[in-house]
Enzyme design. Structure first.
Site, PDB file in Angstrom:
ATOM      1  CG  ASP A  37      33.352 -54.750 -25.198  1.00 39.27           C
ATOM      2  OD1 ASP A  37      34.452 -55.322 -25.101  1.00 39.27           O
ATOM      3  OD2 ASP A  37      33.045 -53.720 -24.552  1.00 39.27           O
ATOM      4  CD  GLN A 101      43.953 -59.532 -18.954  1.00 43.00           C
ATOM      5  OE1 GLN A 101      45.170 -59.711 -18.847  1.00 43.00           O
ATOM      6  NE2 GLN A 101      43.074 -60.488 -18.764  1.00 43.00           N
ATOM      7  CG  HIS A 107      38.529 -60.993 -22.477  1.00 47.14           C
ATOM      8  ND1 HIS A 107      39.086 -60.802 -21.229  1.00 47.14           N
ATOM      9  CD2 HIS A 107      38.739 -59.839 -23.154  1.00 47.14           C
ATOM     10  CE1 HIS A 107      39.589 -59.582 -21.145  1.00 47.14           C
ATOM     11  NE2 HIS A 107      39.412 -58.971 -22.317  1.00 47.14           N
ATOM     12  CG  HIS A 109      38.823 -57.785 -27.394  1.00 44.31           C
ATOM     13  ND1 HIS A 109      38.023 -56.822 -26.820  1.00 44.31           N
ATOM     14  CD2 HIS A 109      39.800 -58.034 -26.480  1.00 44.31           C
ATOM     15  CE1 HIS A 109      38.506 -56.498 -25.616  1.00 44.31           C
ATOM     16  NE2 HIS A 109      39.588 -57.226 -25.397  1.00 44.31           N
TER      17      HIS A 109
END
Ligand code: 5GP
Length: 147
Positions: A37, A101, A107, A109
């Site tokens: 990230d 989001q 996705h 995390h």
């Protein structure tokens, strides 16, 4: 973005999948891509995405693609825990803007948690590129060593 907004092929993760935008990749196979990230909430914050699903969220992703993503999430969570030795680890997935989001390609995390350290603000401070490169190398080496 509502839960039913159509998929936008120009979203940043779609660009990363196509190679049109860069990322600090730590894992890739035919179906799944994982990368660091850029605005991490903790040291080691990693994102795992399906490569072949034009899906915004958990409602529209096909089950087989989701299963492949989750298998990689488990594998990489083990790698991250082995390498970074956090005290805990959060696995999270948000659907729709009101749920937090911000990028509308589904996705998951992986957020390592360290005792005494609070969670960074979601999608806020950009990480130091040199730190991300070092972390990428560590995690790639650990994956290679673990097979
Ligand atoms: P969401 O809020 O949609 O659950 O999570 C999106 C995540 O993508 C956030 O944690 C945010 O920091 C991250 N992010 C946003 N833009 C980029 C980018 O260009 N590259 C990477 N690697 N991560 C990004």
């Amino acid at each position: 973005m509502s839960l039913t907004t159509p998929y936008d092929p120009q979203n940043i993760f779609a660009q990363i999948i196509r190679g049109d935008a860069p990322c600090y990749k730590i894992y890739e196979d035919d179906n799944v891509l994982a990368f660091l990230d850029l605005f991490p909430q903790s040291f080691g914050h990693t994102l795992v995405i399906p490569k072949r699903s034009a899906a915004c969220n958990i409602l529209d992703v096909d089950t087989e693609a989701l299963a492949k993503v989750m298998a990689v999430v488990q594998k990489l969570t083990r790698v991250i825990v082995d390498e970074l030795q956090p005290d805990g680890v959060q696995v999270a997935q948000f659907n729709g803007a009101p749920a937090g989001q911000t990028v509308f390609h589904i996705h998951v995390h992986i957020v390592p948690r360290y005792s005494g350290e609070g969670l960074g603000i979601h999608a806020a401070g950009k990480a130091d590129p040199a730190e991300l490169e070092k972390l990428q190398a560590r995690l790639q080496q650990r994956i290679a060593a673990q097979g």
